[in-house]
Enzyme design. Structure first.
Site, PDB file in Angstrom:
ATOM      1  N   ASP A  99     -17.167 107.003  45.268  1.00 16.26           N
ATOM      2  CA  ASP A  99     -17.694 108.190  44.601  1.00 16.26           C
ATOM      3  C   ASP A  99     -18.506 107.751  43.380  1.00 16.26           C
ATOM      4  OD1 ASP A  99     -16.713 111.455  44.570  1.00 16.26           O
ATOM      5  OD2 ASP A  99     -17.735 110.657  42.792  1.00 16.26           O
ATOM      6  N   HIS A 136     -22.910 115.584  60.954  1.00 18.75           N
ATOM      7  CA  HIS A 136     -22.960 116.523  59.835  1.00 18.75           C
ATOM      8  C   HIS A 136     -22.150 117.784  60.137  1.00 18.75           C
ATOM      9  CE1 HIS A 136     -24.612 118.488  56.268  1.00 18.75           C
ATOM     10  NE2 HIS A 136     -24.713 119.576  57.023  1.00 18.75           N
ATOM     11  N   ASN A 153     -12.089 119.481  49.572  1.00 23.61           N
ATOM     12  CA  ASN A 153     -12.480 120.760  48.992  1.00 23.61           C
ATOM     13  C   ASN A 153     -13.260 121.535  50.042  1.00 23.61           C
ATOM     14  OD1 ASN A 153     -11.374 120.404  46.383  1.00 23.61           O
ATOM     15  ND2 ASN A 153     -13.071 119.064  45.825  1.00 23.61           N
ATOM     16  N   GLY A 203     -14.419 124.482  44.852  1.00 24.72           N
ATOM     17  CA  GLY A 203     -15.324 123.661  44.051  1.00 24.72           C
ATOM     18  C   GLY A 203     -16.104 122.656  44.853  1.00 24.72           C
ATOM     19  N   HIS A 233     -21.281 118.431  53.071  1.00 24.99           N
ATOM     20  CA  HIS A 233     -21.071 117.537  54.217  1.00 24.99           C
ATOM     21  C   HIS A 233     -19.605 117.150  54.092  1.00 24.99           C
ATOM     22  CE1 HIS A 233     -22.510 114.071  56.978  1.00 24.99           C
ATOM     23  NE2 HIS A 233     -21.207 113.898  56.813  1.00 24.99           N
ATOM     24  N   HIS A 283     -16.136 115.875  53.500  1.00 22.63           N
ATOM     25  CA  HIS A 283     -15.698 114.567  53.007  1.00 22.63           C
ATOM     26  C   HIS A 283     -14.242 114.632  52.579  1.00 22.63           C
ATOM     27  CE1 HIS A 283     -17.641 116.892  49.814  1.00 22.63           C
ATOM     28  NE2 HIS A 283     -16.746 116.382  48.985  1.00 22.63           N
TER      29      HIS A 283
HETATM   30  P1  AMP Z   1     -16.818 117.906  46.254  1.00 23.22           P
HETATM   31  O1  AMP Z   1     -16.766 118.538  44.899  1.00 23.22           O
HETATM   32  O2  AMP Z   1     -15.480 117.904  46.943  1.00 23.22           O
HETATM   33  O3  AMP Z   1     -17.917 118.479  47.119  1.00 23.22           O
HETATM   34  O4  AMP Z   1     -17.125 116.372  46.003  1.00 23.22           O
HETATM   35  C1  AMP Z   1     -18.399 115.819  46.037  1.00 23.22           C
HETATM   36  C2  AMP Z   1     -18.275 114.440  45.472  1.00 23.22           C
HETATM   37  O5  AMP Z   1     -19.423 113.711  45.825  1.00 23.22           O
HETATM   38  C3  AMP Z   1     -18.157 114.387  43.953  1.00 23.22           C
HETATM   39  O6  AMP Z   1     -16.940 113.740  43.574  1.00 23.22           O
HETATM   40  C4  AMP Z   1     -19.396 113.597  43.524  1.00 23.22           C
HETATM   41  O7  AMP Z   1     -19.168 112.756  42.423  1.00 23.22           O
HETATM   42  C5  AMP Z   1     -19.723 112.818  44.783  1.00 23.22           C
HETATM   43  N1  AMP Z   1     -21.117 112.413  44.952  1.00 23.22           N
HETATM   44  C6  AMP Z   1     -22.227 113.198  44.828  1.00 23.22           C
HETATM   45  N2  AMP Z   1     -23.332 112.486  45.075  1.00 23.22           N
HETATM   46  C7  AMP Z   1     -22.926 111.226  45.376  1.00 23.22           C
HETATM   47  C8  AMP Z   1     -23.607 110.023  45.714  1.00 23.22           C
HETATM   48  N3  AMP Z   1     -24.952 109.951  45.795  1.00 23.22           N
HETATM   49  N4  AMP Z   1     -22.876 108.910  45.940  1.00 23.22           N
HETATM   50  C9  AMP Z   1     -21.528 108.956  45.849  1.00 23.22           C
HETATM   51  N5  AMP Z   1     -20.819 110.064  45.536  1.00 23.22           N
HETATM   52  C10 AMP Z   1     -21.511 111.187  45.301  1.00 23.22           C
END
Ligand code: AMP
Length: 112
Positions: free
Chosen positions: A32, A48, A85, A91, A96, A98
């Site tokens: 992250d 996706h 999430n 939030g 996509h 994860h």
């Molecule tokens: P969520 O809030 O569950 O959608 O988590 C999205 C996560 O993606 C957050 O913890 C961000 O810090 C992380 N994130 C966003 N862009 C990137 C990126 N380019 N590389 C790695 N992590 C990312």
């Protein structure tokens, strides 16, 4: 299938960089960019799906089946927390699907 506007699809395609820790034909795991714990990984399916509710059980089973070994190999041998999430109320910011893998230290309850 790839969504051209999706940042995680771009990472999967190698169009933007990420610190990858595991990759196979179905899933990718990378660090992250704003870690909320000493170890903060994101496991994503290569296909996706915007939301958990769009994903099929087969890919979820596949990813959950591999996460214990990936976590153990990346400094989470003392334990770890998995977080998904789903949607705005949770939030979710990247649409996509994860799985957050958090560990490497004693985690507070309200980390994410
Ligand atoms: P969520 O809030 O569950 O959608 O988590 C999205 C996560 O993606 C957050 O913890 C961000 O810090 C992380 N994130 C966003 N862009 C990137 C990126 N380019 N590389 C790695 N992590 C990312």
């Amino acid at each position: 299938m790839k969504d051209n506007n999706c940042i995680f699809c771009k990472i999967i395609a190698g169009e933007i960089p990420a610190a990858k820790v595991y990759e196979d034909d179905k899933m990718l795991v990378f660090r992250d960019i704003e870690p909320k714990a000493k170890v903060h990984l994101l496991a994503v399916p290569k296909s996706h799906f915007k939301l958990l509710s769009e994903a099929d059980g087969e890919i979820m089973s596949y990813m959950f089946g591999r996460i214990p070994q990936i976590a153990a190999q990346n400094g989470c041998d003392g334990g770890y927390r998995l977080v998904i999430n789903q949607g705005d109320d949770a939030g979710q910011t990247v649409f996509h699907l994860h799985i957050h893998i958090l560990g490497g230290e004693k985690l507070p309850i309200d980390i994410i």
